[in-house]
Every structure is written in structure tokens, then in C-alpha cells.
Scaffold this motif. Structure first.
Motif, PDB file in Angstrom:
ATOM      1  N   GLN A   1       3.764  -0.071  -9.892  1.00 10.74           N
ATOM      2  CA  GLN A   1       4.807  -0.064  -8.912  1.00 10.74           C
ATOM      3  C   GLN A   1       4.101  -2.127  -8.142  1.00 10.74           C
ATOM      4  O   GLN A   1       2.911  -1.371  -7.985  1.00 10.74           O
ATOM      5  N   ALA A   2       4.663  -2.864  -9.052  1.00 11.31           N
ATOM      6  CA  ALA A   2       3.802  -3.733  -8.328  1.00 11.31           C
ATOM      7  C   ALA A   2       4.482  -4.965  -8.180  1.00 11.31           C
ATOM      8  O   ALA A   2       5.768  -5.092  -8.315  1.00 11.31           O
ATOM      9  N   PRO A   3       4.521  -5.818  -7.277  1.00 13.14           N
ATOM     10  CA  PRO A   3       5.054  -7.342  -7.445  1.00 13.14           C
ATOM     11  C   PRO A   3       5.608  -8.286  -8.290  1.00 13.14           C
ATOM     12  O   PRO A   3       4.459  -8.208  -8.678  1.00 13.14           O
ATOM     13  N   LEU A   4       6.680  -8.858  -7.947  1.00  9.41           N
ATOM     14  CA  LEU A   4       6.769  -9.426  -9.354  1.00  9.41           C
ATOM     15  C   LEU A   4       5.704 -10.888  -9.320  1.00  9.41           C
ATOM     16  O   LEU A   4       5.007 -11.069 -11.100  1.00  9.41           O
ATOM     17  N   SER A   5       5.078 -11.165  -9.237  1.00  9.72           N
ATOM     18  CA  SER A   5       4.442 -12.631  -8.950  1.00  9.72           C
ATOM     19  C   SER A   5       3.341 -11.885  -9.110  1.00  9.72           C
ATOM     20  O   SER A   5       2.661 -12.674  -9.789  1.00  9.72           O
ATOM     21  N   LEU A   6       2.583 -10.030  -9.067  1.00  8.04           N
ATOM     22  CA  LEU A   6       1.389  -9.951  -9.656  1.00  8.04           C
ATOM     23  C   LEU A   6       1.694  -9.986 -11.333  1.00  8.04           C
ATOM     24  O   LEU A   6       1.289  -9.948 -12.108  1.00  8.04           O
ATOM     25  N   GLU A   7       3.068  -9.649 -11.084  1.00  7.18           N
ATOM     26  CA  GLU A   7       2.858  -9.145 -13.115  1.00  7.18           C
ATOM     27  C   GLU A   7       3.362 -10.460 -13.458  1.00  7.18           C
ATOM     28  O   GLU A   7       2.640 -11.353 -14.588  1.00  7.18           O
ATOM     29  N   LEU A   8       3.785 -11.720 -13.418  1.00  5.31           N
ATOM     30  CA  LEU A   8       3.785 -13.307 -13.002  1.00  5.31           C
ATOM     31  C   LEU A   8       2.583 -13.832 -13.752  1.00  5.31           C
ATOM     32  O   LEU A   8       1.627 -14.709 -14.652  1.00  5.31           O
ATOM     33  N   ASP A   9       1.510 -13.651 -13.113  1.00  5.61           N
ATOM     34  CA  ASP A   9      -0.455 -14.123 -13.056  1.00  5.61           C
ATOM     35  C   ASP A   9      -1.096 -12.942 -14.363  1.00  5.61           C
ATOM     36  O   ASP A   9      -1.443 -13.582 -14.647  1.00  5.61           O
TER      37      ASP A   9
END
Length: 253
Positions: free
Chosen positions: A208-216
């Protein structure tokens, strides 16, 4: 009423989610009945619906027992109706329902399976992606094509970056080990890998993670970036071709 979201570990590395909001309680995916029932009963919650993301057994095999206990409805993607447990409602792409933070929209994200869907709660800034977008990775392309999966991931990548992504498996550590073979100098990725290692040592979930972290940090979402294409020797490739190459490398990893 804000959503109360509970992560329920199931089987060896699956997750189900309980979502309690203004319209009642939903169970998102049902890999295994016993832990889901225990989590519901511990909170005194009665589910009104089970929402299924796709037809694979490790996401649906608890459905019958949960439905028998609570009498809840079962809903899932219209495109996979024939492969799912009997549905009370088949959900088409783009269908919306609910109110307030419980307002939900169905997003078709084919690739892992042809009818896979995600459930997006825009007001609550949450999306449940199962085996499409995963923490640090994405699902294998079993039924669709790489181009199809890239289009699906691109839809999810376009959501607001503060959206919390709830995915279906505890694969994060291995996904990030692979990601580091693509971008070994990505400082955000290295930091995330360290954080996940600490979480795993403490028995905490990491899917479970924020999309911002996935984008990075997620190489599958970053396939469009020039530096990632250069890193895999495909500087002039289309985004979809670069994604396909990264997916093929992960399949061999």
C-alpha cells in the motif's frame, strides 16, 4: 464519513481489503474466507458487498463462504462474468456508485487478465488495483498484451499523485530488487527499498503506497521517461515498447 480501510493478509502473500464508508462495508477481493471473516467480526462489521477485481482463484476462492455467512451481494467486472463466481451485478468500465468518500468508479485495467478492473474512490483518494499496478511493480501479462497493460497502467498513473494505491500481493521487496537493476542510481528507489526491508523485518505490509511514490520508483510506470529508456538501451523506443522490455526482464528476473 471518511473511509475506514483495513488491510487483511490472506493465503501466503495476498491481501483483501475491508472498506467501511457512508454506504456500508465492502470487501475488495476474497482470497481466503477465514481471515476476512475474523477481521469483519472483530470490528462488528457486516459487509454489504464483495467487489472482485478479476477471476484468478487467489482473489475469489473465499467468496462462497463469506456470502453464505453474511448474505452480501457479489459484484465484479462485466468482462469476466463467465469466469467469476455468480455475480449479483456485473460492473462495466466507468460505472460509478456510492456517496461522499464512498463514491466509487470502476476502471478497466486489462492486461493481467482481459477483464481486470480497479476500484477508484476519488473523494477518499484511494484506488484498489489488485494485480494491475502493484507496489513497485505490476502484474504479469497473462491474458492481454504489453500494449494493453501499458495503457492500463497509464490510466492509473494519471490519477492524482496523492491517491493511495492498495495492491493485491506482498511482492514489494522483490519488485524493488528488480527495479534497482533498471535504475540503480535512483535515490528515491534506494530509500524505498530500505524502508521496505525494515517493514518486512517488523512484519508490516508494504503493498500500500501513495501513487506519487510509485511514480518516483516503479520502473513500469517510469518506462515513458528518457532516462529509463536509455538505461535499457531503448532510447528511441515508444513508451509501450520500453514497458514491454522491462516486463520481459522482470519475467526472467
Amino acid at each position: 464519513m471518511p473511509l475506514d480501510i483495513v488491510t487483511v493478509p490472506c493465503l501466503s502473500d495476498n491481501y483483501a481489503y475491508l472498506v467501511n464508508g457512508p454506504d456500508g462495508v465492502a470487501v475488495i477481493d476474497a482470497p481466503e474466507a477465514v481471515p476476512i471473516i475474523a477481521a469483519l467480526d472483530a470490528r462488528g462489521w457486516t459487509p454489504g458487498v464483495i467487489l472482485l477485481t478479476h477471476h484468478h482463484g487467489d482473489h475469489v476462492q473465499g467468496v462462497d463462504e463469506i456470502k453464505a455467512r453474511y448474505g452480501c451481494a457479489v459484484m465484479g467486472p462485466e468482462a469476466e462474468k463467465a469466469k467469476l463466481p455468480p455475480l449479483d451485478a456485473a460492473l462495466p468500465d466507468g460505472m460509478s456508485g456510492g456517496s461522499g468518500d464512498g463514491a466509487m468508479t470502476v476502471i478497466a485495467v486489462p492486461g493481467h487478465t482481459l477483464g481486470h478492473v480497479a476500484y477508484h474512490y476519488p473523494a477518499a483518494k484511494a484506488v484498489f488495483t489488485a494485480d494491475s499496478l502493484m507496489a513497485g511493480g505490476c502484474g504479469r501479462v497473462f491474458e492481454g498484451t504489453p500494449e494493453m497493460m501499458w495503457d492500463s497502467l497509464s490510466k492509473l498513473a494519471a490519477l492524482p499523485p496523492d491517491t493511495m494505491v492498495y495492491s493485491g500481493h506482498e511482492y514489494t521487496a522483490s519488485n524493488l530488487r528488480f527495479a534497482l537493476t533498471i535504475e540503480p542510481d535512483n535515490a528515491a528507489l534506494r530509500a524505498r527499498a530500505d524502508d521496505v526491508a525494515r517493514a518486512n523485518a517488523q512484519g508490516r505490509p508494504t503493498a500500500q503506497a501513495p501513487l506519487s511514490l510509485e511514480l518516483d520508483t516503479n520502473p513500469f510506470l517510469r518506462a515513458r521517461l528518457p532516462q529509463v529508456k536509455a538505461a535499457i538501451g531503448m532510447a528511441d523506443a515508444s513508451d509501450a515498447r520500453a514497458f514491454a522490455e522491462i516486463r520481459a526482464r522482470k519475467d526472467r528476473f
